[in-house]
Design a protein around this motif. Structure first.
Motif, PDB file in Angstrom:
ATOM      1  N   SER A   1       0.845  -1.189   0.000  1.00  0.00           N
ATOM      2  CA  SER A   1       0.000   0.000   0.000  1.00  0.00           C
ATOM      3  C   SER A   1       0.885   1.244   0.000  1.00  0.00           C
ATOM      4  O   SER A   1       2.089   1.174   0.257  1.00  0.00           O
ATOM      5  N   VAL A   2       0.268   2.380  -0.302  1.00  0.00           N
ATOM      6  CA  VAL A   2       1.020   3.623  -0.467  1.00  0.00           C
ATOM      7  C   VAL A   2       0.387   4.721   0.382  1.00  0.00           C
ATOM      8  O   VAL A   2      -0.797   5.028   0.221  1.00  0.00           O
ATOM      9  N   GLU A   3       1.190   5.295   1.282  1.00  0.00           N
ATOM     10  CA  GLU A   3       0.724   6.398   2.118  1.00  0.00           C
ATOM     11  C   GLU A   3       0.724   7.711   1.328  1.00  0.00           C
ATOM     12  O   GLU A   3      -0.248   8.464   1.321  1.00  0.00           O
ATOM     13  N   LYS A   4       1.842   7.978   0.639  1.00  0.00           N
ATOM     14  CA  LYS A   4       1.924   9.180  -0.183  1.00  0.00           C
ATOM     15  C   LYS A   4       2.856   8.923  -1.366  1.00  0.00           C
ATOM     16  O   LYS A   4       3.913   8.308  -1.217  1.00  0.00           O
ATOM     17  N   CYS A   5       2.456   9.451  -2.509  1.00  0.00           N
ATOM     18  CA  CYS A   5       3.225   9.262  -3.732  1.00  0.00           C
ATOM     19  C   CYS A   5       3.253  10.606  -4.468  1.00  0.00           C
ATOM     20  O   CYS A   5       2.199  11.222  -4.680  1.00  0.00           O
ATOM     21  N   ILE A   6       4.441  11.067  -4.853  1.00  0.00           N
ATOM     22  CA  ILE A   6       4.591  12.372  -5.483  1.00  0.00           C
ATOM     23  C   ILE A   6       5.453  12.239  -6.740  1.00  0.00           C
ATOM     24  O   ILE A   6       6.507  11.599  -6.722  1.00  0.00           O
TER      25      ILE A   6
END
Length: 635
Positions: free
Chosen positions: A167-172
């Motif tokens: 899973s991904v908390e934050k992706c930029i």
């Protein structure tokens, strides 16, 4: 008093320090992100700065909390480099479950090795990667890297979700670029995900995604890259290994590639030209000429990979392949093209994604794509595609690796997207005819002739090249339903002209029939029993795909043991539906003989998630009926 002040300062410092450490505590991760996750990506940020047609800088920061051994694959702490790509920085820090730093890892602690595979003869591509063995789980790794490259032909595809069970908390993603290079993007599969575009100007593109939950793998799903969000990016003005390019569509790309990359690569020695013309003789049919040339290439050359500089994309000179007797997919396709040109047969270099799974070149978005090269030969109103790396494939055979996908054909006047051959499920056929005898002790003795065509040919012809122990293992797995299997005489016939592979096999087995009191029980379908299992998936999310259908037909004569009569015989069975057709028939003959007939047709296609249970039940009925047993009673 002074000591108290110092104690207070130390206490406050400790609080701040612990607060900083707790930034990477796994306790701070939301429970929803931990569900179904082997790892959680706390932050995945890439900053791409394109300074010019020949200069690109990429900075990566990736923070990953790993919960178990399977999650190690999601760290992704590695970086490729070569003569055109340099690593400016690469480092990592490891934190324990509470966010306490436990190890700093500098570049010298990363592994550095060749990125070439086992078949690669020359390569200047290397990879630096983190090889970390954790002492306990969970832990968190903060990974940072920076590279500079002149290869602006390849702007990384950006996946907001890297795979299943993560899973991904934050992706930029941040991309900056000059406004005169023709920057393009294509967004895919964003629906249903929390992704915001935070900038979209003529010099900058930015995205931010948060709280992407881990996805569970589901059997028969399309490729991951065809399901989950990603961004494709490319430049109209780019550089490939020192060669400037200019293309905004596939037609222009093909013209550039033909003029700048392929030009001057097909010169051959006069001796070879004379040799190939002699082999052709008086033949005038272009396809028959092509067959002769293809066989010549198969007998003369072998496959090795060459990945040095522009050699990763530009074929070796045909004269070098002719002299050395080897080349990679590019070189051998180009060499075959050169030979065909000598005898007056047109052919075109072709790029594609070669893989068992079907994957298309994206027709609507130009960027340099593909991982493989083949050759395209026009045949009146259609095309024949040649796999030039194989020393065994029949002429024009494509099944299972390059079939049914969009490819870019490089013609002198430009590139063209074409779909390769589609193998009809009815022609992916296996025809079996045989006989077996069950004696009074339940022992089995049989022989069978199996003829395979279409995509099934490709799966079977490799058996001929196996070592004896490998052959035995193959057949014991193929007939895993027959315990105590022993192989007898085996003969193969490989008809490459008609693309048919035939197996003649004798087998025996003790205790095939189970005897209890005065009864004997055994499964009628001995030679082609479906023993697979379509997994039950509750609340399935993904569509599913049957990539290649097939047709199996079997006719088996069964000799029952002397002194036994039939007490129970399975009924004839027929099943029809959108996924295919299945039918069995049992015929009683004289002299205690039976004829067992079976046909199984499975259709290819893409289906919705709501149809999955229907497919599962269809295959369950096939499996159940294939396992139908006959009961004999001793007279």
């Amino acid at each position: 008093m002074k000591n108290q002040v110092f104690a207070l300062i130390f206490f406050l410092f400790s609080l701040v320090s612990n607060a900083q450490k707790s930034e990477y505590s796994t306790a701070k991760i939301a429970d929803s992100l931990k569900e179904n996750a082997n790892a959680v990506v706390r932050l995945d940020q890439m900053d791409i700065m394109i300074a010019s047609q020949r200069s690109m800088n990429i900075k990566t920061q990736r923070v990953v909390s790993v919960f178990n051994e399977k999650g190690l694959n999601d760290i992704d702490a590695y970086q490729h480099y070569d003569k055109t790509t340099s690593i400016k920085n690469i480092e990592a820090i490891v934190y324990d479950a509470f966010g306490n730093e436990i190890k700093k890892i500098k570049r010298k602690d990363f592994r550095d090795q060749s990125a070439a595979g086992g078949s690669t003869l020359f390569s200047d591509n290397r990879v630096v990667y983190l090889d970390y063995t954790p002492v306990s789980y969970p832990f968190t790794i903060v990974y940072k890297s920076e590279i500079e490259t002149s290869n602006t032909a390849f702007i990384p595809q950006w996946y907001f979700l890297g795979g299943y069970y993560v899973s991904v908390e934050k992706c930029i993603l941040n991309v900056t670029f000059p406004n005169n290079l023709g920057f393009k993007k294509k967004e895919l599969y964003f629906s249903g995900f929390n992704i915001k575009k935070t900038a979209d100007t003529d010099t900058k593109l930015s995205y931010e995604a948060v709280n992407i939950l881990a996805q569970k793998a589901e059997d028969l799903s399309p490729a991951f890259s065809d399901l989950y969000p990603k961004v494709l990016m490319s430049l109209e003005y780019f550089n490939l290994e020192g060669v400037d390019g200019n293309a905004k569509n596939w037609k222009e790309y093909g013209k550039w590639f033909s003029d700048k990359i392929l030009a001057g690569t097909t010169l051959l020695p006069e001796e070879t030209k004379v040799k190939i013309k002699t082999l052709i003789g008086n033949e005038t049919d272009p396809i028959k000429k092509a067959k002769i040339v293809y066989q010549f290439v198969q007998e003369k050359s072998r496959y090795v990979s060459v990945q040095v500089g522009i050699g990763g994309w530009k074929p070796m000179f045909a004269s070098d392949v002719d002299r050395l007797g080897y080349g990679d997919c590019k070189a051998l396709s180009n060499y075959t093209r050169a030979l065909l040109d000598v005898v007056g047969v047109s052919s075109f270099y072709t790029e594609l994604y070669g893989d068992l799974d079907l994957r298309d070149i994206d027709e609507d978005f130009f960027s340099i794509q593909g991982n493989h090269a083949i050759l395209c030969v026009p045949d009146k109103d259609k095309y024949v595609f040649l796999e030039c790396t194989s020393q065994n494939d029949p002429f024009g055979y494509q099944a299972n690796f390059t079939d049914n996908r969009k490819v870019v054909v490089i013609k002198p006047d430009g590139g063209e997207i074409i779909r390769t051959r589609i193998y009809d499920p009815l022609n992916n056929a296996q025809f079996s005819k045989g006989t077996y005898t069950i004696d009074e002790n339940g022992s089995f003795a049989g022989k069978i002739n199996i003829r395979s065509e279409g995509s099934q040919y490709g799966r079977k012809m490799i058996v001929e090249k196996l070592q004896p122990t490998e052959k035995e293992a193959h057949y014991k797995e193929y007939w895993g339903n027959i315990n105590n299997l022993k192989l007898g005489k085996i003969n193969f016939a490989n008809d490459k002209e008609n693309i048919r592979f035939t197996e003649d096999i004798q087998i025996t087995a003790v205790n095939y029939g189970t005897i209890s009191a005065n009864k004997m029980i055994f499964v009628m379908d001995a030679f082609n029993q479906y023993t697979g299992n379509v997994k039950r998936i509750r609340n399935r999310k993904n569509p599913f795909q049957i990539q290649r259908g097939y047709l199996d037909t079997d006719e088996i004569e069964i000799n029952l043991p002397v002194g036994f009569s039939i007490e129970f015989l399975p009924s004839n069975f027929e099943l029809k539906g959108k996924f295919g057709e299945y039918k069995t028939e049992i015929i009683k003959n004289e002299n205690n003989k039976l004829t067992y007939k079976r046909s199984m047709f499975l259709n290819k296609g893409k289906y919705s998630n709501k149809e999955y249970d229907e497919y599962r039940l269809f295959m369950e009925q096939v499996s159940k009926n294939d396992n139908a047993k006959i009961i004999l009673a001793k007279n």
